[in-house]
Design a protein around this motif. Structure first.
Motif, PDB file in Angstrom:
ATOM      1  N   VAL A 235      31.261  81.260  57.532  1.00  0.00           N
ATOM      2  CA  VAL A 235      31.461  81.670  57.703  1.00  0.00           C
ATOM      3  C   VAL A 235      33.112  80.191  58.230  1.00  0.00           C
ATOM      4  O   VAL A 235      34.096  81.237  58.364  1.00  0.00           O
ATOM      5  CB  VAL A 235      31.622  81.586  58.968  1.00  0.00           C
TER       6      VAL A 235
ATOM      7  N   LYS B 258      37.061  81.866  57.264  1.00  0.00           N
ATOM      8  CA  LYS B 258      37.999  81.948  58.537  1.00  0.00           C
ATOM      9  C   LYS B 258      39.124  81.382  57.535  1.00  0.00           C
ATOM     10  O   LYS B 258      39.971  81.181  57.874  1.00  0.00           O
ATOM     11  CB  LYS B 258      37.192  81.705  59.538  1.00  0.00           C
TER      12      LYS B 258
ATOM     13  N   VAL C 296      32.559  87.585  63.811  1.00  0.00           N
ATOM     14  CA  VAL C 296      30.457  87.832  63.198  1.00  0.00           C
ATOM     15  C   VAL C 296      29.420  88.733  63.867  1.00  0.00           C
ATOM     16  O   VAL C 296      29.916  87.965  65.091  1.00  0.00           O
ATOM     17  CB  VAL C 296      29.724  86.222  62.901  1.00  0.00           C
TER      18      VAL C 296
END
Length: 298
Positions: A158, A162, A172
């Motif tokens: 993640v 991002k 998420v």
């Protein structure tokens, strides 16, 4: 209750009514979408897990999107679309169909056929997905549901996504069932919309910074989920209802209960290879649902 524009809110992972033989029942879909929006959902998410999304091809997806838009449901504010495919080409086609129709955003599962893949491999897959969609891609929620995909979306992945795609990766959805995982996501990525799939953990997560949920129980009791999403209020009724649903095959149980709510047994059919609940199980589930929800009313 007014919508907090800074919060993702409550999205129904809407079930997909099927006709016998597997075709999508568009009139029932429209009826149910209008119902959940009127009862407190901020949006609906088409083609999610509860909606049997991985079994829906592009023609069905297009027909479903068109039916909701034709019924006056605003895609820019009220529709998210699930993407579930192992082929990058198919994932891009699913995403493009939804975005071209004006959907607010995408809920994107990782490719799920190959197991034991690395974060590097997943980073490359997601990067290519975003790049092929080009300037139209927006409001992507990464979908972590390892019980189905057997592929993790890690906290570190993640971070990479991002950073590489700011303003595109906005959230998420954690359907791991592990509150420790949700907690780790909140700690590392609290500026994103962290969403909780297990309704039993929702209120606690909201109190600690989560922004809401895309969930299956929103098909049934959105009015009970809304205080959980906007106030972090625990609901023993929702907890009991989820426990009951999870004692059955979840997707056909939710769909059967939607039919029970509407007084319409035509909501029960599933698309193969999934199977509907047998009549005896349905009646026991309905009795349990009535008992649990009537306890709230009392």
């Amino acid at each position: 209750m007014p919508l907090d524009r800074n919060r993702f809110g409550l999205s129904c992972a809407i079930t997909t009514p099927m006709r016998e033989g597997g075709g999508v029942d568009l009139p029932r879909l429209v009826k149910h979408a209008r119902h959940v929006l009127a009862q407190g959902c901020d949006s609906v998410t088409l083609y999610g897990t509860t909606g049997e999304g991985a079994a829906l091809g592009l023609p069905a997806r297009g027909a479903m999107m068109g039916a909701l838009i034709g019924a006056g449901i605003d895609p820019a504010s009220q529709i998210y679309a699930g993407v579930a495919a192992s082929s990058l080409h198919e994932a891009v086609e699913q995403g493009r169909l939804a975005l071209d129709a004006g959907a607010k955003g995408l809920l994107v599962a990782p490719p799920f056929y190959f197991k034991g893949v690395s974060d590097e491999g997943l980073y490359r897959w997601f990067s290519q997905f975003f790049e092929k969609l080009g300037g139209s891609v927006r409001n992507v929620v990464l979908y972590h549901i390892p019980s189905v995909t057997a592929v993790d979306i890690s906290v570190g992945l993640v971070q990479r996504l991002k950073t590489a795609f700011p303003g595109i990766v906005v959230g998420v959805k954690d359907s791991s069932g592990s509150y420790a995982n949700t907690e780790a996501l909140l700690k590392a990525h609290g500026e994103l919309a962290i969403l909780v799939g297990d309704e039993r953990q929702l209120a606690k997560a909201v109190r600690n910074g989560a922004q809401g949920t895309i969930c299956g129980v929103a098909n049934l009791v959105p009015h009970l989920l809304r205080p959980m999403v906007y106030e972090g209020t625990d609901s023993p009724v929702v907890n009991a209802l989820v426990d009951e649903i999870c004692s059955h095959p979840v997707l056909p149980a939710v769909k059967a209960l939607v039919g029970h709510l509407h007084g319409d047994a035509g909501f029960g059919a599933m698309r193969a290879p999934l199977e509907a609940l047998d009549e005896g199980t349905r009646q026991r589930l309905f009795a349990a649902f009535d008992r649990i929800t009537q306890a709230k009313a009392a």
